[in-house]
Scaffold this motif. Structure first.
Motif, PDB file in Angstrom:
ATOM      1  N   ILE A  39      46.184  36.062  32.752  1.00 25.18           N
ATOM      2  CA  ILE A  39      45.997  37.284  32.979  1.00 25.18           C
ATOM      3  C   ILE A  39      44.495  37.671  32.755  1.00 25.18           C
ATOM      4  CG2 ILE A  39      46.854  39.850  32.749  1.00 25.18           C
ATOM      5  CD1 ILE A  39      49.520  39.030  32.689  1.00 25.18           C
ATOM      6  N   ALA A  40      44.198  37.235  31.283  1.00 22.55           N
ATOM      7  CA  ALA A  40      42.931  37.707  31.200  1.00 22.55           C
ATOM      8  C   ALA A  40      41.659  37.170  31.927  1.00 22.55           C
ATOM      9  CB  ALA A  40      42.653  37.481  29.701  1.00 22.55           C
ATOM     10  N   LEU A  41      42.034  35.795  32.325  1.00 26.09           N
ATOM     11  CA  LEU A  41      40.870  35.118  33.002  1.00 26.09           C
ATOM     12  C   LEU A  41      41.004  35.559  34.732  1.00 26.09           C
ATOM     13  CD1 LEU A  41      41.692  31.424  31.876  1.00 26.09           C
ATOM     14  CD2 LEU A  41      39.808  32.935  31.161  1.00 26.09           C
ATOM     15  N   ILE A  42      41.931  36.080  35.069  1.00 26.41           N
ATOM     16  CA  ILE A  42      42.142  36.690  36.604  1.00 26.41           C
ATOM     17  C   ILE A  42      41.740  37.915  36.533  1.00 26.41           C
ATOM     18  CG2 ILE A  42      43.528  36.872  38.254  1.00 26.41           C
ATOM     19  CD1 ILE A  42      44.994  34.168  37.786  1.00 26.41           C
ATOM     20  N   GLY A  43      42.303  38.846  35.671  1.00 29.28           N
ATOM     21  CA  GLY A  43      42.211  40.349  35.690  1.00 29.28           C
ATOM     22  C   GLY A  43      41.208  41.029  34.912  1.00 29.28           C
ATOM     23  N   ILE A  44      40.340  40.105  34.241  1.00 35.43           N
ATOM     24  CA  ILE A  44      39.251  40.802  33.406  1.00 35.43           C
ATOM     25  C   ILE A  44      38.071  39.953  34.171  1.00 35.43           C
ATOM     26  CG2 ILE A  44      37.954  40.929  31.226  1.00 35.43           C
ATOM     27  CD1 ILE A  44      40.710  41.181  30.008  1.00 35.43           C
TER      28      ILE A  44
END
Length: 168
Positions: A22-27
């Motif tokens: 989620i961090a890699l895609i969403g941030i």
């Protein structure tokens, strides 16, 4: 009665792989295939960067912690793996191949948003807070000028309204 998803948005709190994904895609607005292909070396804790090929972003605190938590789990689960990729599965830990979409889909299943939408929302958020500058979006997310313009269109009203057009 509406059907509830089996996972809540807080699922990432208990699953280090999901939290990092989620961090890699969403941030960082990585495409899912980019996240799956990242090598372990792309996370540079000392230099504070996420970098690989055309990706070069500062490593924010959330992503740094998510990566640290996942890498701790990765090292405990597969301490002798020679797979250079960040994400591993029981199938890929004994090879040198990245995880597949088949690994990622069940991880994201049941969340209230798709990976694609999460990425798009991140880019739109960046457009909103930076004055909808397509060049900025291109530089930050390594997207094409046409794609950058597409993300800024919602922030710029159409200069030609239907009333201004002449009847044929």
């Amino acid at each position: 009665m509406p059907r509830r998803s089996r996972l809540s948005p807080r699922a990432a709190d208990t699953d280090p792989a999901l939290k990092l994904l989620i961090a890699l895609i969403g941030i960082h607005a990585l495409y899912p295939h980019q996240a799956r292909a990242l090598p372990l070396a792309a996370i540079d804790f000392t230099g504070g960067r996420l970098s690989f090929v055309d990706i070069d972003h500062p490593l924010d605190a959330f992503t740094r912690q998510a990566a640290a938590d996942y890498i701790q789990l990765r090292n405990a689960r597969w301490p002798h793996t020679r797979n250079p990729h960040l994400f591993l599965s029981s199938q890929t830990a004994h090879s040198r191949t990245p995880v597949t979409i088949g690994w990622m889909q069940p991880l994201l299943k049941g969340l209230p948003i798709t990976a694609r939408r999460l990425r798009e929302d991140r880019i739109l958020e960046e457009a909103a807070v930076t004055g909808a500058d397509p060049q900025h979006l291109c530089a930050v997310f390594n997207i094409t000028p046409d794609t950058g313009l597409g993300y800024t269109r919602p922030f710029h009203p159409d200069p030609v309204s239907d009333q201004d057009q002449e009847d044929p």
